[in-house]
Scaffold this motif. Structure first.
Motif, PDB file in Angstrom:
ATOM      1  N   LEU A   1       0.824  -1.208   0.000  1.00  0.00           N
ATOM      2  CA  LEU A   1       0.000   0.000   0.000  1.00  0.00           C
ATOM      3  C   LEU A   1       0.857   1.256   0.000  1.00  0.00           C
ATOM      4  N   LEU A   2       1.959   1.219   0.731  1.00  0.00           N
ATOM      5  CA  LEU A   2       2.861   2.371   0.769  1.00  0.00           C
ATOM      6  C   LEU A   2       3.562   2.603  -0.568  1.00  0.00           C
ATOM      7  N   SER A   3       3.629   1.576  -1.404  1.00  0.00           N
ATOM      8  CA  SER A   3       4.271   1.754  -2.714  1.00  0.00           C
ATOM      9  C   SER A   3       3.488   2.719  -3.590  1.00  0.00           C
ATOM     10  N   LEU A   4       2.268   3.048  -3.197  1.00  0.00           N
ATOM     11  CA  LEU A   4       1.467   4.024  -3.928  1.00  0.00           C
ATOM     12  C   LEU A   4       1.930   5.458  -3.655  1.00  0.00           C
ATOM     13  N   ILE A   5       2.689   5.651  -2.580  1.00  0.00           N
ATOM     14  CA  ILE A   5       3.217   6.977  -2.252  1.00  0.00           C
ATOM     15  C   ILE A   5       4.341   7.310  -3.219  1.00  0.00           C
ATOM     16  N   LYS A   6       4.267   8.461  -3.834  1.00  0.00           N
ATOM     17  CA  LYS A   6       5.252   8.864  -4.838  1.00  0.00           C
ATOM     18  C   LYS A   6       6.480   9.529  -4.236  1.00  0.00           C
ATOM     19  N   LYS A   7       6.332  10.138  -3.055  1.00  0.00           N
ATOM     20  CA  LYS A   7       7.469  10.804  -2.423  1.00  0.00           C
ATOM     21  C   LYS A   7       8.336   9.754  -1.741  1.00  0.00           C
ATOM     22  N   ILE A   8       9.473   9.498  -2.355  1.00  0.00           N
ATOM     23  CA  ILE A   8      10.364   8.411  -1.931  1.00  0.00           C
ATOM     24  C   ILE A   8      10.805   8.560  -0.473  1.00  0.00           C
ATOM     25  N   TYR A   9      11.217   9.757  -0.084  1.00  0.00           N
ATOM     26  CA  TYR A   9      11.740   9.935   1.269  1.00  0.00           C
ATOM     27  C   TYR A   9      10.649   9.758   2.320  1.00  0.00           C
ATOM     28  N   LEU A  10       9.467  10.220   2.027  1.00  0.00           N
ATOM     29  CA  LEU A  10       8.344  10.022   2.942  1.00  0.00           C
ATOM     30  C   LEU A  10       8.022   8.536   3.071  1.00  0.00           C
ATOM     31  N   LYS A  11       7.970   7.852   1.943  1.00  0.00           N
ATOM     32  CA  LYS A  11       7.672   6.417   1.929  1.00  0.00           C
ATOM     33  C   LYS A  11       8.708   5.635   2.740  1.00  0.00           C
ATOM     34  N   ARG A  12       9.969   5.891   2.494  1.00  0.00           N
ATOM     35  CA  ARG A  12      11.034   5.160   3.207  1.00  0.00           C
ATOM     36  C   ARG A  12      11.049   5.480   4.696  1.00  0.00           C
ATOM     37  N   THR A  13      10.756   6.722   5.036  1.00  0.00           N
ATOM     38  CA  THR A  13      10.699   7.109   6.447  1.00  0.00           C
ATOM     39  C   THR A  13       9.571   6.376   7.160  1.00  0.00           C
ATOM     40  N   ILE A  14       8.424   6.300   6.524  1.00  0.00           N
ATOM     41  CA  ILE A  14       7.291   5.582   7.110  1.00  0.00           C
ATOM     42  C   ILE A  14       7.623   4.098   7.249  1.00  0.00           C
ATOM     43  N   GLU A  15       8.196   3.508   6.209  1.00  0.00           N
ATOM     44  CA  GLU A  15       8.562   2.080   6.252  1.00  0.00           C
ATOM     45  C   GLU A  15       9.568   1.810   7.365  1.00  0.00           C
ATOM     46  N   LEU A  16      10.590   2.637   7.449  1.00  0.00           N
ATOM     47  CA  LEU A  16      11.638   2.458   8.454  1.00  0.00           C
ATOM     48  C   LEU A  16      11.083   2.624   9.871  1.00  0.00           C
TER      49      LEU A  16
END
Length: 149
Positions: A72-87
């Motif tokens: 679901l997070l792969s739908l986020i286009k802002k890479i840094y936001l996505k990686r921060t949330i995942e981490l």
């Protein structure tokens, strides 16, 4: 046309399987690395359960849940936001599991305060969580990026 949709389905299944395997393996290694010193201690919640069984079940649950969330997070286009949330999500879940194992195998047999439990768990978890969460997120995002090209 049918061939293109089958290839897309296969790519999504490969990506899903890869994410699940990375999360499962990294969770298993992280818990064993940080909480392995309690592997010989008896569980207060299940006297017949071994440490390896607990780690296996926790790893399965984590990989099932986080695979769906990461897709679901792969739908986020802002890479840094996505990686921060995942981490943040991965690290938080791991610290939570480590805390649960510490309470189950160590502090429930003794007299620890909540603060002492948290500090002790955090001190045992910080290095394994940082190293393995960064490696796992990097691996997942690197392979996902390669799959798109």
């Amino acid at each position: 046309m049918k061939q293109i949709s089958q290839n897309k389905i296969i790519q999504v299944l490969k990506k899903t399987l890869f994410i699940a395997l990375v999360i499962f393996a990294s969770t298993f290694i992280e818990i064993y690395w940080s909480m392995g010193k309690f592997s010989e201690r008896m569980s207060s919640g299940c006297l017949d359960c071994s440490f390896i069984e607990d780690v296996y079940v926790v790893s399965l649950l984590t990989s099932a849940f986080l695979t769906v969330v990461f897709l679901l997070l792969s739908l986020i286009k802002k890479i840094y936001l996505k990686r921060t949330i995942e981490l943040t999500l991965l690290s938080s879940i791991w610290v939570f599991w480590n805390y649960g194992i510490f309470v189950d195998r160590e502090s429930s047999w003794s007299t620890y305060t909540f603060k002492e439990e948290f500090i002790y768990t955090f001190s045992l978890s910080i290095l394994p969580v940082l190293v393995l969460s960064i490696a796992a997120i990097f691996s997942i995002n690197y392979i996902s990026r390669i799959g798109k090209t």
